[in-house]
Design a protein around this motif. Structure first.
Motif, short mmCIF file in Angstrom:
data_model
loop_
_atom_site.label_atom_id
_atom_site.label_comp_id
_atom_site.label_asym_id
_atom_site.label_seq_id
_atom_site.Cartn_x
_atom_site.Cartn_y
_atom_site.Cartn_z
N GLY A 168 0.83 -1.20 0.00
CA GLY A 168 0.00 0.00 0.00
C GLY A 168 0.86 1.25 0.00
O GLY A 168 1.89 1.32 0.69
N TYR A 169 0.44 2.27 -0.77
CA TYR A 169 1.28 3.45 -0.95
C TYR A 169 0.42 4.70 -1.01
O TYR A 169 -0.58 4.76 -1.74
N ILE A 170 0.82 5.73 -0.24
CA ILE A 170 0.14 7.03 -0.25
C ILE A 170 1.19 8.12 -0.40
O ILE A 170 2.19 8.13 0.31
N GLU A 171 0.93 9.04 -1.31
CA GLU A 171 1.81 10.19 -1.50
C GLU A 171 0.95 11.42 -1.75
O GLU A 171 0.04 11.38 -2.59
N CYS A 172 1.22 12.50 -1.02
CA CYS A 172 0.41 13.70 -1.21
C CYS A 172 1.19 14.94 -0.82
O CYS A 172 2.20 14.87 -0.12
N ASN A 173 0.68 16.10 -1.28
CA ASN A 173 1.30 17.38 -0.95
C ASN A 173 0.68 18.01 0.29
O ASN A 173 1.08 19.10 0.69
N THR A 180 3.23 2.48 3.05
CA THR A 180 4.26 3.50 2.84
C THR A 180 3.55 4.84 2.63
O THR A 180 2.68 4.95 1.77
N ILE A 181 3.93 5.84 3.41
CA ILE A 181 3.28 7.16 3.35
C ILE A 181 4.35 8.22 3.18
O ILE A 181 5.32 8.27 3.94
N CYS A 193 4.63 0.45 9.30
CA CYS A 193 4.53 1.43 8.21
C CYS A 193 5.88 2.11 7.99
O CYS A 193 6.71 2.19 8.90
N ASN A 194 6.05 2.61 6.79
CA ASN A 194 7.20 3.46 6.47
C ASN A 194 6.66 4.85 6.14
O ASN A 194 6.00 5.04 5.12
N ILE A 195 6.94 5.80 7.02
CA ILE A 195 6.32 7.11 6.93
C ILE A 195 7.40 8.18 6.78
O ILE A 195 8.40 8.17 7.51
N GLU A 196 7.16 9.11 5.87
CA GLU A 196 8.01 10.30 5.73
C GLU A 196 7.09 11.52 5.70
O GLU A 196 6.27 11.66 4.80
N SER A 197 7.24 12.38 6.69
CA SER A 197 6.40 13.58 6.79
C SER A 197 7.29 14.80 6.89
O SER A 197 8.26 14.83 7.67
#
Length: 470
Positions: free
Chosen positions: A260-265, A277-278, A292-296
């Motif tokens: 599962g993958y999420i990418e947003c502005n 993965t976010i 989860c693998n999260i980058e914020s």
């Protein structure tokens, strides 16, 4: 005040009429009439008229003076009417102009993502706003009969924006589509919302949309959404790919199964995330994260008394807050905040790119100036060189916009670097062994269970503050 006198024929004493300086009132001070005589209403009105008091005469006050024999005392017997300025123009909106994406906090501290007030929608043909013009106002007058002019109310400028038409009288704003409506800074924007009323499954397929996407049901694994706006899903989300230019809101959480993958502005929020993965330019929040693998580029927040980050890697530039980190089985969990070498390298790379773009802009501007000087002297073939000239202008506009975007990114990164060492990780509950705490590339490995702790960077090491041994 101006003084006027009226001599009574039967006596040498005087009755006095005084008009206020602003001419908005007048008083009458009667002298006592000779014994056996009395004033009539006509006498007093005549007295006022002879002294230039023509409007706003209070006959009741005059009658009281006569009947109660009020003498040698000034009584207000006439009042002007002040002008009433017109009301300013105003808009009335047929939709909620204020919505909030802040979820409701439940008693246990967790977040209710199901009942979030996200956005307002309208339908084609709906009158979304109506303008009521300013009024002219009502003129007034003085007791002397002078007109007091009223000021017309101020008009408001027309609403700017898109997604609507305006009637010929400029009064009503009508939506031309079904979609989402927003009002901000005088701009009325109605944008498309792609709505899936049931589940997003193979019968619907992948979604690519220039606007917001709203799924009222579940989203089946293996599908994708690419939206130039927000993505909102009411139901359960499987192993999918979601890319959005704004926010992603998953009211019932997501089980990504490792793909599962999420990418947003914007921001990412949901009830829970498992094996997802976010990557988000904004904040990331949920009631728990598992593997989860999260980058914020903002904050990571886990709500509730059971809000934990367990397994995986969670990175935030600003801060991370949770009730717990890791678990009793000592599942490896990496939690990181602050600036990394990657951020510094990115900052330096932006600087190098900006220098290159600056050089290109200088060349383009020099060429433009040469063309303009040649045109002024008539030294060039106008038809041929105008085409080249326009191409150079277009190229310059593109490069200047690119330069502005790079400057914004560099400024944001510089601010983060300037705040280096201020990022922190706060845990209200338990931090289990197996958790790796990283702040600005400095690492602290948890070997004993800690409770109610805040991790900060001091000098060149990560330090747990208010540490309590369990």
């Amino acid at each position: 005040m101006d003084n006027f006198s009226f001599p009574l024929e039967t006596e040498q004493t005087e009755s006095v009429v005084r008009i206020a300086d602003d001419k908005m009132s007048a008083t009458l001070e009667l002298c006592r009439p000779p014994e056996g005589l009395s004033y009539s209403l006509a006498d007093l009105k005549g007295l006022l008229t002879e002294n230039n008091v023509k409007y706003g005469i209070d006959e009741e006050a005059l009658n009281r003076m006569i009947n109660k024999e009020v003498y040698n005392r000034p009584i207000v017997v006439a009042r002007g009417k002040a002008a009433m300025d017109g009301e300013p123009g105003h808009y009335e909106y047929n939709f909620r102009t204020q919505t909030s994406s802040v979820p409701h906090i439940l008693q246990d501290g967790s977040v209710d993502y199901l009942n979030m007030d996200l956005f307002e929608t309208v339908t084609v043909g709906q009158v979304v706003a109506e303008y009521f013009p300013a009024t002219t106002g009502i003129c007034g007058y003085t007791v002397c009969g002078d007109i007091c002019m009223a000021k017309r109310g101020l008009e408001l400028p027309p609403l700017r924006g898109s997604g609507f038409t305006v009637t010929e009288d400029k009064r009503k704003y009508i939506s031309v589509m079904n979609g989402r409506i927003e009002l901000a800074a005088g701009r009325l924007e109605i944008s498309n919302v792609y709505t899936v009323t049931g589940d997003l499954d193979l019968s619907v397929g992948n979604v690519r949309f220039e606007g917001d996407v709203y799924v009222m049901g579940n989203m089946q694994s293996g599908l994708s959404i690419i939206a130039n706006g927000n993505v909102v899903i009411d139901g359960h989300v499987g192993s999918v790919t979601i890319r959005a230019s704004k926010d992603v809101i998953l009211k019932n959480g997501m089980q990504g199964a490792g793909t599962g993958y999420i990418e947003c502005n914007g921001n990412v929020s949901g009830k829970f995330f498992e094996a997802v993965t976010i990557k988000a330019k904004g904040d990331v929040s949920a009631n728990y994260f598992f593997n989860c693998n999260i980058e914020s580029d903002g904050n990571i927040e886990v709500s509730g008394n059971k809000g934990v980050i367990m397994g995986g890697s969670s990175k935030a530039l600003l801060s991370i807050s949770a009730h717990g980190l890791g678990n009793a089985a000592e599942v490896p969990t990496w939690v990181s905040v602050g600036i990394t070498s990657e951020n510094v390298n990115k900052y330096n790379a932006i600087g190098r790119t900006m220098a290159k773009v600056d050089s290109e802009i200088d060349i383009l501007r020099t060429n433009l100036q040469m063309f303009e000087e040649a045109f002024a002297k008539g030294l060039k073939n106008e038809k041929m060189d105008r085409v080249v000239y326009q191409k150079i202008k277009q190229a310059l506009t593109i490069k200047e916009e690119e330069r502005e975007q790079q400057a914004r990114e560099q400024s944001e990164m510089a601010l983060l670097i300037a705040n280096m060492g201020k990022s922190k990780i706060t845990v209200a509950g338990r931090v289990c062994p197996g958790v790796h705490i990283i702040i600005d590339s400095e690492t602290y490995v948890v070997t004993d269970t800690l409770v109610n702790v805040e991790f900060v960077r001091q000098a060149d090491e990560v330090v747990p503050l208010y540490k309590m041994m369990k």
